[in-house]
Design an enzyme around this catalytic site. Structure first.
Site, PDB file in Angstrom:
ATOM      1  N   HIS A   1      -1.521   0.796   7.731  1.00 52.23           N
ATOM      2  CA  HIS A   1      -1.832   1.142   6.323  1.00 52.23           C
ATOM      3  C   HIS A   1      -1.562   2.414   5.908  1.00 52.23           C
ATOM      4  O   HIS A   1      -1.778   3.355   6.440  1.00 52.23           O
ATOM      5  CB  HIS A   1      -3.421   0.674   6.445  1.00 52.23           C
TER       6      HIS A   1
ATOM      7  N   CYS B   1       0.805  -1.054   0.127  1.00 52.71           N
ATOM      8  CA  CYS B   1       0.175   0.011   0.167  1.00 52.71           C
ATOM      9  C   CYS B   1       0.851   1.208  -0.108  1.00 52.71           C
ATOM     10  O   CYS B   1       0.380   2.403  -0.510  1.00 52.71           O
ATOM     11  CB  CYS B   1      -0.941   0.109   1.249  1.00 52.71           C
TER      12      CYS B   1
END
Length: 841
Positions: free
Chosen positions: A349, A98
Site C-alpha cells: 500500500h 493508491c
C-alpha cells in the site's frame, strides 16, 4: 414450557378413551391447546413452539424499552462525508490506485505546478453549461478540475476515476510507482508544450529539470570528454548505505573503465583505461530523489524490495555536490516522503507524507483518510508494514535532530529553500473563475445529496418512532384473557411485524386452513392466540385474512384425527385377529379380497393412517379406495390393474380390472368373512367392495374369449404355412446363387429379416403376430432400383434368401409374396452375369 412434541402428545392423549362420535367441545379445545398457560417475559429464553398462547421471544424485546434513533435507520450521517474546516480533501482508492493518489497529492501541493495548470487554456470548461455534468477530455483538463476540487470541494474525498481512465490505467493492478512518476511527468510535459502561453510550455522543465554530464577522462593522454544530459529525478542506489548523503556520494563517485569496459579515446585512437563520473551542473526548484528500493534479483528472476533503513535530513545542502555553485541556491527543505507499506515489490500500500507549503504542517495522505502529523505522530517515512511479524521487524536506528529514518520511503521530494521575504504571495494560489464555477456546481450536487440523505434519515427515524409507539400499544393488548373472544394470527407474520428490517405485509392465514376452510389442528402451533381487540387493530392497519376465531376450530378434522390415532393404536391387535380369522372357514356370503392386498394390508393401513394424519389445508391426501361403499370402481384407470404388489397404493386394487369391474383371475383373490371385511372397512373406508355373488367383468370375459379364438386361428394359419413352406422353414433344399437349381433361369430375392420374422410366427403363433408383408422395399436404393450387385450377393455382403420361381404354390400362400414384387427385382442369371456392375435396377 414442555417441548413441542410433548405438547402435541398431551393435546391428543384423550383419544385413548374417547371415540370420534363422543367428541365434545372440551376435547376440541384440548386438541387446539386453547387453555395452555401463557408464558411470562423472562421465563422463556425463546418462543415456545407449539404453544399458541406464548407471545414471548417473537421480537418484542427490541421495542419494549428506550430506543436510540440510530436503530431506526441504516443511513450514515451525510455530514461524515463533508470536508472539515482547515483540512485537505482525500482521493478514492479505485482498487489498486493508491500509488496514483499519493503522486496526485504531492503534485497538488507543488504550488508552482498547480498555479501553472490553472493558467492553461480550457475553452470547454469556460464555455460549459452548468445544467449538465462537466466531463474533462485531455490530461491537462482532468488535472485542472481535479486540483480545483482538491482545493475548494466540500467533499471529504473525491473520485479520480476520470483521470485514471484517461491515463489508461488498470484499476485492479498495481503499477510500478517510480516508473509511473517518470511517465506521467513526461506526458504532462508533452501536453503543456502545446499550450499557446509561452510561460506554460516549459513549466515541467522549470520545476523538475536539472542538468548533469557524464565526464570521461583518458588515463593515457588525459583527454576529457563530457556528455551533457538533463534529469527530472536522481535515481539513488540504497544497497549498502545508511544515509541519503552516502547515496548521493555514490551516485557521483568516480568509476574506473578498464578491461572489457575500456574507453575508446579519440585522441589516442584506441581503447584506453579511463575514469568516468557524473558532474552536477544545476538543480531544479523541486528535487525528486528516487530511492531504488525495488531492484531486480538475478537469483529469482523477479523484483524484490530492499527493506533497509535510510536516514534523510529535513534540510539538505546540495552545495558540496555541485561543480559550479555560482549564485545558485543549494539548500533544500524536505516537502514530501512517498512510502510503500509491505515487504514485497508486487503488493502493498502506498502513502504520502506531505508538507503544507502555507503553514509548514505535515499531513499523512492515505487515500480517503487524511491525518495531521504532529507531536509523537510526526515521524516522517515511518509506517507499519503490512503482513510483517513482530519478530521480523528490524530495530529502527537512532536519528539525530532534524533527521528521519525510514525502511519504506522510496521517494523524497525536496523544495529549494525560499527567502523569508517571499511571504504569502507565492503560497496563495487562487482557483480561476471558470474552474470555481464547476467546483460550485459539484458542491451544489453534494449539498443536495446531503439534504436528501438527511431527509431519508429523518423519515426513517419518524417511521421507527411511530412503529415503536404502535408496538408498545398493541403488544400490551395481544394476550387473550380467559373467557374473552380471541383470534389466531400467524406467528411468522407477528415476527415480521416486529422486525423493522422488513416491510410489513398484509396478514395471510390462508395456508393455515384445512379442507373444511377452518384452522387446521396441525397449524395451531404456528399461530398465536391474541385478543379480538388486538386482532381488530392489526387487520384495520394491515388488512388480510381470512380471520380465524373460536368458531374456526374444526370438529371434522379433530374427529378424523381421533379415528386415525385410535386405529393406529389398535392396528397390531387387529392384524393378529384378522390373520386368525382368514385361516378359518366360514359359512354364508363373503367378500372378495385381493391376495396381494391381504399380504400387505398392514403396511397399506399404516401408510393410509400416516397420510390421513398429515393431510394439509385444501389438499386432503386421497384415502385408500376411491368412491362410495359400492363397487364404484370405474374411477380406477387401467394402470391399477397393472400394479405390482410393491407398487400397490390402494387396498383391493389388485382385483380391479381395467374397466373398473371384478377381475376374472380367480386365483388372485380370496373370499373373506363379513367380520373380516368390516375390520378392513375401518381402515379402508373407500376401498373397492365386491360381494361373493358379484359377477366378474363381462368385458374382460368377452376379451378373454376373443383372445382364445384368435390364438386358435393363428395356430391353424401357422400350421398351414409351415406345411406349404416346409423347406423354407427348415432351411433345406434352398437354391443358391452359386449353384442354381436345374432348369431354373429366374430366382426371387426377399429380405432375410422377413424370413426370420416369418419363422418366429410359425414357432410361436400365439406369442407373435402373423407376417403380412414381405417388405422388399428394404432392398431398393433411393432411386427405386435393386441396391446390390450380383458379386455382393455371391460374397455374402447382402443378407437375402433366394426362392425358386417354379414354386408357384409358395407364392400364392403369402398374399403379398414374390409374385407381387416389383418386376425389376426379377433376377435373370444370364443378364446378371454379363452386367455385374450396374445392378441398381
Amino acid at each position: 414450557m414442555a417441548p413441542r412434541v410433548q405438547l402435541e402428545k398431551a393435546a391428543w392423549r384423550w383419544v385413548e378413551t374417547v371415540k370420534p362420535e363422543e367428541i365434545r367441545q372440551e376435547h376440541i379445545e384440548l386438541a387446539y391447546r386453547i387453555n395452555l398457560p401463557a408464558c411470562k417475559r423472562g421465563a422463556c429464553r425463546r418462543n415456545c413452539k407449539g404453544n399458541p398462547n406464548c407471545l414471548v421471544g417473537i421480537g418484542e424485546q427490541a421495542w419494549l424499552g428506550e430506543i436510540d434513533e440510530s436503530a431506526f435507520h441504516s443511513i450514515d450521517d451525510p455530514n461524515s462525508e463533508r470536508r472539515e474546516k482547515n483540512t485537505f480533501v482525500g482521493l478514492t482508492n479505485l482498487g489498486a490506485t493508491c500509488y496514483v493518489n499519493t503522486f496526485l497529492q504531492v503534485w497538488f501541493h507543488n504550488l508552482e505546478l498547480r498555479r501553472s495548470l490553472y493558467q492553461c487554456q480550457n475553452s470547454r470548461a469556460e464555455e460549459h453549461d452548468t445544467e449538465s455534468d462537466y466531463e474533462p477530455q485531455s490530461i491537462c483538463e482532468h488535472l485542472q478540475y481535479l486540483f480545483a476540487l482538491l482545493q475548494n470541494s466540500n467533499r471529504k474525498y473525491i473520485d479520480p476515476s476520470g483521470l485514471v481512465k484517461a491515463l489508461g490505467l488498470d484499476t485492479g493492478q498495481q503499477q510500478d510507482a517510480q516508473e509511473f512518476s517518470k511517465l506521467f511527468l513526461s506526458l504532462l510535459e508533452d501536453t503543456l508544450s502545446k499550450q499557446k502561453n509561452p510561460n506554460l510550455r516549459n513549466v515541467i522543465q522549470q520545476q523538475f529539470c536539472g542538468q548533469f554530464s557524464y565526464v570521461t577522462v583518458c588515463n593515457q593522454c588525459g583527454r576529457s570528454s563530457a556528455l551533457p544530459s538533463r534529469f527530472y529525478e536522481l535515481e539513488l542506489n540504497i544497497q549498502g548505505h545508511k544515509s541519503l548523503t552516502e547515496c548521493v556520494t555514490e551516485f557521483l563517485k568516480e568509476e574506473k573503465l578498464d578491461g572489457e569496459n575500456r574507453y575508446f579515446c579519440e585522441t589516442c585512437q584506441s581503447k584506453q583505461n579511463a575514469t568516468r563520473r557524473i558532474k552536477l551542473h544545476s538543480l531544479p526548484p523541486t528535487l525528486n530523489l528516487q530511492l531504488m528500493r525495488f531492484v531486480f534479483d538475478r537469483q529469482t528472476g523477479h523484483k524484490k524490495k530492499l527493506n533497509s533503513f535510510i536516514s534523510f535530513p529535513e534540510q539538505l545542502d546540495m552545495g558540496p555536490f555541485l561543480e559550479e555553485k555560482q549564485d545558485e541556491k543549494c539548500v533544500y527543505e524536505l516537502s514530501a516522503v512517498l512510502i510503500h507499506r509491505g515487504i514485497s515489490a508486487y503488493s502493498g500500500h502506498y502513502i504520502a507524507h506531505v508538507k503544507d507549503a502555507r503553514t509548514g504542517d505535515w499531513y499523512k495522505f492515505n487515500d480517503e483518510e487524511i491525518e495531521k502529523m504532529e507531536g509523537k505522530k510526526l515521524q516522517l517515512g515511518i509506517e507499519e508494514d503490512i503482513a510483517e511479524t513482530v519478530k521480523s521487524q528490524t530495530k529502527k536506528p537512532k536519528c539525530s535532530k532534524g533527521y528521519h529514518c525510514s525502511r519504506n520511503a522510496y521517494m523524497l521530494v525536496y523544495k529549494v529553500q525560499q527567502e523569508e521575504s517571499s511571504g504569502p504571495i507565492r503560497t496563495n494560489v487562487e482557483v480561476p473563475a471558470f474552474l470555481q464555477r464547476l467546483v460550485d456546481q459539484d458542491n451544489h450536487k453534494f449539498e443536495e445529496w446531503c439534504s436528501e440523505m438527511t431527509d431519508m434519515r429523518k423519515q426513517s427515524v419518524d417511521k421507527g418512532k411511530a412503529k415503536h409507539e404502535e408496538v408498545k400499544e398493541l403488544y400490551k393488548l395481544l394476550p387473550a384473557r380467559d373467557g374473552e373472544p380471541y383470534e389466531f394470527i400467524p406467528l411468522d407474520w407477528l415476527k415480521k411485524w416486529l422486525d423493522d428490517s422488513t416491510a410489513t405485509k398484509e396478514i395471510d392465514s390462508s395456508r393455515f386452513l384445512c379442507s373444511h376452510d377452518k384452522l387446521h389442528p396441525d397449524k395451531v402451533g404456528d399461530s398465536r392466540k391474541v385478543s379480538m381487540q388486538a386482532a381488530q387493530l392489526l387487520y384495520e392497519r394491515y388488512g388480510g385474512g381470512p380471520r380465524l376465531n373460536e368458531s374456526s376450530l374444526c370438529r371434522e378434522c379433530v374427529s378424523q384425527r381421533c379415528r386415525v390415532l385410535r386405529l393406529k393404536n389398535q392396528l397390531s391387535e387387529d392384524y393378529k385377529e384378522i390373520s386368525n380369522l382368514v385361516k378359518r372357514t366360514f359359512s354364508g356370503a363373503g367378500f372378495w379380497v385381493g391376495k396381494a392386498s391381504l399380504r400387505s394390508w398392514r403396511q397399506l393401513a399404516l401408510e393410509q393412517l400416516e397420510e390421513d394424519e398429515h393431510e394439509t389445508a385444501h389438499n386432503n391426501s386421497q384415502t385408500n379406495g376411491q368412491g362410495p361403499h359400492t363397487n364404484n370402481s370405474k374411477e380406477f384407470s387401467s394402470e391399477l390393474s397393472e400394479c405390482t404388489e410393491d407398487e400397490m397404493k390402494t387396498f383391493n386394487e389388485d382385483i380391479v380390472c381395467s374397466h373398473g369391474g371384478l377381475s376374472i383371475l380367480e386365483t388372485e383373490r380370496k373370499l373373506v368373512s363379513p367380520e373380516v371385511w368390516t375390520k378392513f372397512r375401518e381402515y379402508f373406508p373407500k376401498a373397492p367392495e365386491f360381494t361373493q355373488d358379484q359377477e366378474a367383468c363381462q368385458q374382460c370375459l368377452t376379451m378373454e374369449q376373443e383372445e382364445k379364438d384368435n390364438e386358435a386361428v393363428s395356430k391353424m394359419m401357422a400350421l398351414d404355412q409351415k406345411n406349404q413352406l416346409l423347406n423354407l422353414f427348415h432351411e433345406k433344399n434352398r437354391p443358391a446363387l452359386t449353384k442354381w437349381p436345374q432348369g431354373t433361369d429366374v430366382l426371387y430375392i426377399v429380405p432375410l429379416f422377413f424370413v426370420d420374422e416369418w419363422r418366429k410366427f410359425i414357432r410361436r403363433p400365439t406369442k407373435s403376430s402373423p407376417v403380412s408383408n414381405v417388405s422388399n422395399t428394404l432392398l431398393l436404393c433411393p432411386h427405386g432400383g435393386f441396391m446390390f450387385t450380383y458379386d455382393s450377393l455371391i460374397n455374402g455382403e447382402a443378407q437375402h434368401s433366394a426362392v425358386a420361381k417354379r414354386m408357384g404354390c409358395d407364392q400364392q400362400t403369402l398374399h403379398r409374396g414374390p409374385a407381387n414384387l416389383h418386376p425389376l427385382l426379377e433376377t435373370d442369371y444370364t443378364k446378371w452375369l454379363h452386367h455385374p456392375v450396374h445392378h441398381s435396377t
